[in-house]
Motif scaffolding. Structure first.
Motif, PDB file in Angstrom:
ATOM      1  N   ARG A 167      76.342  18.921  37.299  1.00 24.80           N
ATOM      2  CA  ARG A 167      77.315  19.946  37.699  1.00 24.80           C
ATOM      3  C   ARG A 167      78.335  20.181  36.588  1.00 24.80           C
ATOM      4  O   ARG A 167      78.750  21.326  36.338  1.00 24.80           O
ATOM      5  CB  ARG A 167      78.019  19.540  38.997  1.00 24.80           C
ATOM      6  N   HIS A 168      78.732  19.105  35.929  1.00 25.11           N
ATOM      7  CA  HIS A 168      79.701  19.232  34.844  1.00 25.11           C
ATOM      8  C   HIS A 168      79.109  20.048  33.699  1.00 25.11           C
ATOM      9  O   HIS A 168      79.786  20.914  33.117  1.00 25.11           O
ATOM     10  CB  HIS A 168      80.111  17.843  34.348  1.00 25.11           C
ATOM     11  N   ILE A 169      77.847  19.805  33.362  1.00 25.95           N
ATOM     12  CA  ILE A 169      77.179  20.565  32.310  1.00 25.95           C
ATOM     13  C   ILE A 169      77.097  22.039  32.699  1.00 25.95           C
ATOM     14  O   ILE A 169      77.326  22.935  31.876  1.00 25.95           O
ATOM     15  CB  ILE A 169      75.775  19.990  32.045  1.00 25.95           C
ATOM     16  N   GLY A 297      76.497  33.490  33.803  1.00 24.69           N
ATOM     17  CA  GLY A 297      76.722  32.678  34.991  1.00 24.69           C
ATOM     18  C   GLY A 297      78.113  32.850  35.563  1.00 24.69           C
ATOM     19  O   GLY A 297      78.964  33.546  35.003  1.00 24.69           O
ATOM     20  N   THR A 298      78.328  32.203  36.694  1.00 27.39           N
ATOM     21  CA  THR A 298      79.626  32.240  37.355  1.00 27.39           C
ATOM     22  C   THR A 298      80.232  30.844  37.364  1.00 27.39           C
ATOM     23  O   THR A 298      79.641  29.907  37.906  1.00 27.39           O
ATOM     24  CB  THR A 298      79.510  32.749  38.798  1.00 27.39           C
ATOM     25  N   VAL A 299      81.378  30.719  36.746  1.00 28.39           N
ATOM     26  CA  VAL A 299      82.186  29.507  36.806  1.00 28.39           C
ATOM     27  C   VAL A 299      83.571  29.957  37.243  1.00 28.39           C
ATOM     28  O   VAL A 299      84.227  30.722  36.542  1.00 28.39           O
ATOM     29  CB  VAL A 299      82.259  28.789  35.447  1.00 28.39           C
ATOM     30  N   ASN A 300      84.004  29.506  38.396  1.00 29.16           N
ATOM     31  CA  ASN A 300      85.328  29.876  38.897  1.00 29.16           C
ATOM     32  C   ASN A 300      86.239  28.660  38.939  1.00 29.16           C
ATOM     33  O   ASN A 300      85.785  27.510  38.998  1.00 29.16           O
ATOM     34  CB  ASN A 300      85.222  30.485  40.299  1.00 29.16           C
ATOM     35  N   ILE A 341      81.437  22.002  43.531  1.00 30.41           N
ATOM     36  CA  ILE A 341      82.690  21.702  42.839  1.00 30.41           C
ATOM     37  C   ILE A 341      82.427  20.525  41.905  1.00 30.41           C
ATOM     38  O   ILE A 341      81.972  19.471  42.348  1.00 30.41           O
ATOM     39  CB  ILE A 341      83.824  21.391  43.823  1.00 30.41           C
ATOM     40  N   SER A 342      82.689  20.721  40.631  1.00 28.39           N
ATOM     41  CA  SER A 342      82.373  19.665  39.666  1.00 28.39           C
ATOM     42  C   SER A 342      83.523  18.673  39.500  1.00 28.39           C
ATOM     43  O   SER A 342      83.324  17.462  39.593  1.00 28.39           O
ATOM     44  CB  SER A 342      82.000  20.274  38.316  1.00 28.39           C
ATOM     45  N   ILE A 358      84.233  25.292  40.153  1.00 28.51           N
ATOM     46  CA  ILE A 358      83.066  25.444  41.011  1.00 28.51           C
ATOM     47  C   ILE A 358      82.063  26.363  40.310  1.00 28.51           C
ATOM     48  O   ILE A 358      82.463  27.311  39.624  1.00 28.51           O
ATOM     49  CB  ILE A 358      83.453  25.988  42.403  1.00 28.51           C
ATOM     50  N   ILE A 359      80.783  26.079  40.492  1.00 33.75           N
ATOM     51  CA  ILE A 359      79.747  26.740  39.687  1.00 33.75           C
ATOM     52  C   ILE A 359      78.737  27.483  40.551  1.00 33.75           C
ATOM     53  O   ILE A 359      78.567  27.209  41.738  1.00 33.75           O
ATOM     54  CB  ILE A 359      78.984  25.705  38.829  1.00 33.75           C
TER      55      ILE A 359
END
Length: 480
Positions: A167-169, A297-300, A341-342, A358-359
């Motif tokens: 998830r972190h990556i 991508g989506t990273v919020n 959620i990372s 969150i990804i």
């Protein structure tokens, strides 16, 4: 072919050439300011939003400012952002994550276990001859190098930790999952040496834009040297590049604009959604393959302000590890989106804030929820994992990059699909040119950067690249 045979554009100079830049993000601002410096007079930026900055969005919050978009300066060597500000004492070293890996039964991994996980992530190297996805490579390497050494005779904890690392990556590379991520995301990216998470002291990333613009750093949104060159709330509906003469742009409000050159800096997400209707005639096949093959991508992020910091003094942040039975229960309930959620961590120079990431698909789903429902989920998450109490926040803020039609996502990545299509960022960044070599439609933005994609310095470089392309063309005309 000599420029003097360049049809309808014959006679154009830097003083008379009409240049329209679509998008006033970092790449559009970089292109426009450089063009003006190079002596071009007729430069216009059309921005669909009601503000400049694009995916840089510095806003007042809590005790100072926060960035809803780009947040850190990634590296010091070969980074044009760092070069611009290095002597101004505006950056702080964030250092290592130094956080806690917490399981959903509130157990905390030991310092040695956390260190082993972060060292594995930081030292992972993609082999040039690897066949498969980053997810395949990470998984194989993890079980060889770390795996059950974390907790002897307990594979479940090691698997939970691996899922957390994945998830972190994803939060760094903007993919939905690591098994869609191409090795080119690692192999093609040129990491700038030095600290990878330099944070801004006061005005966030607006400080950098204010330097490009020669604008007031205390007034985010000040257009500086571009005042009079920017039109806000101007979404382009069509770019007609037929023939070999001037181009015609149609705005959503029906306004028609003519140009000799267009620099398109809209996000890859907008190109994916709109290119079939946006460009008349249709784009060349190679350009279409790059748009459809590359990923956005989506990273919020979400930010919570408290009366005082709820995290213990020795805790910088938290990464979440889900026990298998808890994960099964989560996926069957209304808070299923919390799985993606990372991390949640403190914010530099904002001591009363917590920031979370969150990804992917769950980030896109979170954008559809009301703030009340998002906070309800976050409170449930904190109670599930943490031994200390996290009160209801004083205020709350989140990003919603995917649902905004002017962005449709956060930043780009190389998916394995792009490998299958044999396409990449060079195809995306290549201009549409007249047979004489005259650039007609040019493309800039972080997604078009060959080696610094997904970064502000990559976006900035791409804007300068396209400005320099025009400058070189007109320099050649002057010599003829």
């Amino acid at each position: 072919m000599s420029a003097c045979t360049d049809g309808p554009a014959f006679g154009k100079t830097k003083e008379t050439a009409r240049i329209v830049i679509i998008g006033a993000g970092a790449s559009g601002i970089a292109a426009a300011t450089r063009l003006l410096e190079q002596g071009f007079k007729n430069v216009q930026l059309f921005e669909a939003e009601d503000r400049i900055g694009g995916r840089i969005n510095t806003v007042p919050f809590a005790d100072s400012f926060v960035d809803l978009g780009a947040q850190w300066c990634h590296g010091e060597e070969g980074n044009v952002v760092y070069e611009k500000v290095k002597d101004l004492d505006v950056l702080d070293r964030t250092g290592d994550f130094a956080g806690y890996f917490v399981r959903s039964n509130k157990e905390i991994l030991s310092d040695d276990q956390a260190k082993a996980l972060m060292e594995f992530k930081d030292n992972f190297e993609m082999k040039p001859d690897w066949e498969g996805s980053v997810g395949d490579a990470i998984t194989e390497s993890y079980w060889k190098e770390v795996g059950q050494q974390l907790v002897p005779n307990d594979r479940s904890v090691a698997k939970e930790a691996l899922d957390s690392l994945k998830r972190h990556i994803c939060s760094e590379d903007a993919c939905d999952h690591v098994f869609e991520l191409s090795p080119r995301s690692y192999l093609n990216f040129a990491t700038s040496g030095g600290d990878q998470n330099l944070s801004w002291r006061r005005k966030g990333y607006w400080k950098f834009l204010s330097l490009l613009l020669n604008a007031n750093e205390d007034q985010p949104g000040d257009q500086g040297d571009l005042k009079g060159h920017v039109q806000l709330n101007k979404r382009i509906a069509e770019i007609n590049w037929s023939g070999d003469g001037e181009l015609t742009l149609r705005c959503w409000n029906g306004q028609i604009v003519s140009a000799d050159h267009v620099i398109c800096t809209v996000s890859l997400g907008v190109l994916k959604k709109k290119h079939q209707k946006l460009f008349v005639p249709a784009l060349p096949a190679a350009k279409v393959r790059s748009i459809e093959g590359l990923g956005l991508g989506t990273v919020n992020k979400f930010l919570l302000e408290f009366e005082e910091q709820p995290m213990p003094e020795n805790m910088r942040g938290v990464a979440f590890l889900w026990l298998e039975e808890d994960l099964k229960e989560l996926r069957g309930g209304k808070f299923f989106w919390l799985e993606s959620i990372s991390t949640v961590h403190r914010v530099d120079r904002q001591p009363r804030l917590l920031e979370g990431w969150i990804i992917g698909a769950h980030a896109r789903y979170m954008e559809t929820l009301s703030e009340e429902r998002v906070l309800e989920g976050l409170q449930w998450l904190f109670r599930k994992f943490l031994k200390f109490s996290v009160p209801h926040p004083k205020s709350f803020l989140r990003s919603q990059w995917h649902s905004n039609p002017n962005f449709r996502g956060s930043y780009s990545f190389y998916p394995t699909y792009a490998d299958e299509l044999r396409t990449g960022r060079t195809d995306l960044g290549s201009p549409l040119v007249h047979v004489s070599g005259r650039p007609r439609v040019q493309f800039a933005g972080e997604a078009s950067s060959r080696n610094h994609f997904s970064t502000v310095h990559g976006a900035t470089e791409s804007g300068w690249r396209e400005a320099d392309r025009l400058n070189e063309f007109y320099k050649g005309r002057a010599e003829n």
